[in-house]
Structures are given as structure tokens and as C-alpha cells.
Enzyme design. Structure first.
Site, PDB file in Angstrom:
ATOM      1  CG  LEU A  90      -1.982  -1.040   1.356  1.00 50.33           C
ATOM      2  CD1 LEU A  90      -2.611  -1.005   2.740  1.00 50.33           C
ATOM      3  CD2 LEU A  90      -3.049  -0.807   0.304  1.00 50.33           C
ATOM      4  CB  SER A  91       1.552   3.898  -2.449  1.00 49.69           C
ATOM      5  OG  SER A  91       1.857   3.099  -3.566  1.00 49.69           O
ATOM      6  CB  CYS A  92       3.874   6.425   1.740  1.00 46.37           C
ATOM      7  SG  CYS A  92       4.571   7.351   0.369  1.00 46.37           S
TER       8      CYS A  92
END
Length: 376
Positions: A90-92
């Protein structure tokens, strides 16, 4: 999910403190509040302890699991590790917000996403556009199935397809917006072909940042500005014949030693890394800091040439190099030329994509490809 709620509030406050919520796109904060991040996290996550990735299971340690999901604005949540290397995340939160802001989706837009991952970004897009308008493509059938289950449970109305994102998804084209959640070295022309004239494409480039492209009225090109700097995972379908640092460096003694005009610390600056990526696209650059705070820089071309840059006495820096190229010399020439131009930031650069090539330009797309002057 008490731990998650506490962490959600803390992350939102951190985003507010650093002004990471896009002012021109208030819908992003609303969508993230309405569709919580933890709903798209698998029960097993992964934590880097400084040496390796360790599993963090929801049932065994819900507090740490929540901490991984809702870490800092610049911290991704690692959701899959393959052969000891992260292969999905999950991207930042800050990057998700920045890329959605760059994409500029509107209600009613038809959107294509490449790289469904856990389905989180597609859920946010569907919140904005409305149900039935977002198609997301994922090459990993296990990830695609899990993303579909999560999106269906949410009632997001997203079509999840299994396939190679580099090919797009022509069945629902043309799209108003196309976004990739993984890095590409070159934007596939199929993405431009599947986007309507005037449509917008946002993609990470070269693992260093993302660019927003607008398709020309005649559909024969796409041009736009760099939007930010961050690291992204590469496409899984791109064959990587590059050798790693250890393979390139080997155990041979250095063939050249010389003083250089830039300190290794400079190679941690995002704008420096960007300009080196533009002018030396095959050269990988990274740094390491030892327990005493001493920074060493490493460069290699993935084949046979390498260089290390270490601090020297009196503020100087020393380069040790090997292989047919002198990479520290090349980097020095690039940085000298860049400094002579006033050291422009990555936001002064853009990209143009044509059917048979793409190039990066400085300030004006009509200026042509940016690079060292002939003989530089």
C-alpha cells in the site's frame, strides 16, 4: 479495530501538519476518510527491522499490524515479499494523495488503473468518479482476486482484470484518465492510444518520481510536467537483465582513484538523483550511512562499471572506480553542467512521449531532449 482508529487519526494529523493534503483536491481527504486504509491490508504485513523483512500478523500482534498500516505519511505498508524483496505494498499516504491530485479525476470520468495491488487506490478513484467507471488491471492473479473481493465487499463498483498492465485494457477504452501504480522506464504507447485526446496519464518514471502527461488533440503524442519525487516498485513484467552492485563490483581492486568535486551526501538529494537519472539513465545510485554517520555513495551501470565516493580529508571526497567507464567522472560532468544552469529542480522538467520514443525536456517541451552538450 481500535488500534487502527487511533493510528488513522494520528496519520491524518501528520498529513495536516506537513500540508500533504492537496489543497486543490479536498475530495482526496474525504475519500480516504470514507474508505479506510486498513480495509485493504491483508492479515499478514511485513516490517523491515534493518536487516530483513519480518512478518506481522493481525491475529498475533494487532497493535503492530495497525502501526504498519498507518505509519508515517512517507512510509509504505509492505503487503507482499518475494525472495526477500518487497513485491507489493500500500503506497505511502502522501504519495497516494499527490498522485490522485496530479491525475485530476472528475465525477463521471472513465479511469484505467494499472497495478491493482490490494485495490485501495481503485477504491479511492471509484469514490471520486462513481461506480462502474474504474477498471484496474493486476498481473498477479492472487492479488487480483483478493482486490476484487475487497472492492466487492465495499460495493465500489470497480472492474478488476488480470493481465499485463503494459498492454492497458482496450475493452473499456477510451479512458479520460490512466494511472499506473508501478514504475516504468518508458510509458507504453498503448496507454496513450487508449486515452482520449485531452485525457491525462499519471505514471511513476524510473522509480524516481511521477509525471503527468496530457494526450495531444491529434492523439499522436503526450506531454507533461514532472510532479514529484518518490521511489516506486517496477513492473513485474519487465525483464531485468541488469546485474546488482555486488555482481558488478566483484572483488577486483579499483582501477582509478581521484578527488571529486561533490560530496557523497549530495547523492541523497532528490533533485541531484533526478538529473543523474535523466542524463545517465542506466546508472543506479544509492547511499549508505554507517554507525558513525559517514555517508558512502555507490554508482554502477548494471553491467561492468562501478564507483564509490567516500569523504576525504579537509572536506574533499574520493572516488574509487572500475570497469570500462568512469562513472564518478560522468556524474561530476552532469552535476557541473546542471549547476551552471542554476541547478533547476525536477519541477522544471517535463516529458514528451511519441510512438517510437520519449524524452525529458527542461522548461519548454519544444526545447528538445535535455542532456549534456555535445562533447560534455
Amino acid at each position: 479495530m481500535l488500534h487502527c482508529e487511533e493510528r488513522r487519526v494520528r496519520l491524518a494529523a501528520a498529513m495536516e501538519e506537513r500540508r500533504a493534503w492537496p489543497a486543490d483536491s479536498p475530495w482526496i481527504r474525504e475519500a480516504i476518510a470514507d474508505r479506510p486504509r486498513h480495509l485493504f491490508a491483508p492479515d499478514r504485513l511485513w516490517h523491515w527491522d534493518g536487516y530483513t523483512y519480518l512478518p506481522v500478523d493481525l491475529d498475533a500482534d494487532p497493535r503492530q499490524w495497525a502501526a504498519e498500516v498507518y505509519a508515517g505519511p512517507d512510509d509504505p505498508t509492505i503487503t507482499q515479499v518475494t525472495n526477500g524483496v518487497p513485491s507489493s505494498s500500500l503506497s505511502c499516504q502522501a504519495i497516494i494523495a499527490d498522485m490522485l491530485d496530479s491525475l485530476m479525476p472528475e465525477p463521471g470520468h472513465r479511469v484505467l488503473e494499472l497495478g491493482a495491488g490490494q485495490g485501495y487506490n481503485a477504491a479511492l478513484l471509484a469514490w471520486r468518479t462513481g461506480p462502474g467507471l474504474v477498471t484496474t488491471v493486476e498481473v498477479d492473479p492472487v492479488l487480483a482476486s483478493a482486490a476484487q473481493d475487497r472492492l466487492e465487499a465495499l460495493g465500489a463498483g470497480v472492474a478488476v482484470q488480470t493481465g499485463d498492465g503494459g498492454l492497458g485494457w482496450p475493452d473499456n477504452a477510451p479512458y479520460d484518465r490512466v494511472v499506473s501504480t508501478y514504475a516504468v522506464e518508458s510509458a507504453p504507447w498503448t496507454w496513450i492510444e487508449q486515452t482520449r485526446p485531452g485525457g491525462r496519464i499519471v505514471t511513476p518514471w524510473g522509480r524516481l518520481g511521477h509525471v503527468a502527461l496530457t494526450v495531444a488533440d491529434d492523439g499522436k503524442s503526450a506531454t507533461g510536467w514532472m510532479q514529484g519525487l518518490a521511489a516506486f516498485m517496477p513492473s513485474r513484467t519487465t525483464a531485468d537483465a541488469r546485474r546488482g552492485w555486488r555482481q558488478v563490483r566483484g572483488d577486483r581492486p579499483a582501477e582509478d582513484e581521484r578527488a571529486v568535486t561533490f560530496a557523497p551526501e549530495r547523492l541523497r538529494d532528490g533533485n541531484v538523483l533526478f538529473i543523474l537519472r535523466v542524463c545517465l539513465p542506466d546508472v543506479e545510485v544509492f547511499t549508505r550511512t554507517d554507525d558513525n554517520g559517514t555517508v558512502t555513495a555507490f554508482l554502477h551501470d548494471g553491467r561492468s562499471s562501478w564507483a564509490t565516493i567516500t569523504p576525504g580529508g579537509g572536506g574533499a571526497a574520493i572516488a574509487h572506480q572500475g570497469g570500462p567507464r568512469r562513472l564518478a567522472d560522468e556524474a561530476e560532468r552532469v552535476l557541473d553542467h546542471w549547476a551552471q544552469q542554476g541547478a533547476p529542480s525536477l519541477y522544471d522538467f517535463g516529458m514528451t512521449v511519441l510512438p517510437d520514443r520519449q524524452f525529458t525536456w527542461h522548461k519548454d517541451p519544444d526545447s528538445g531532449p535535455y542532456g549534456l552538450p555535445v562533447g560534455g
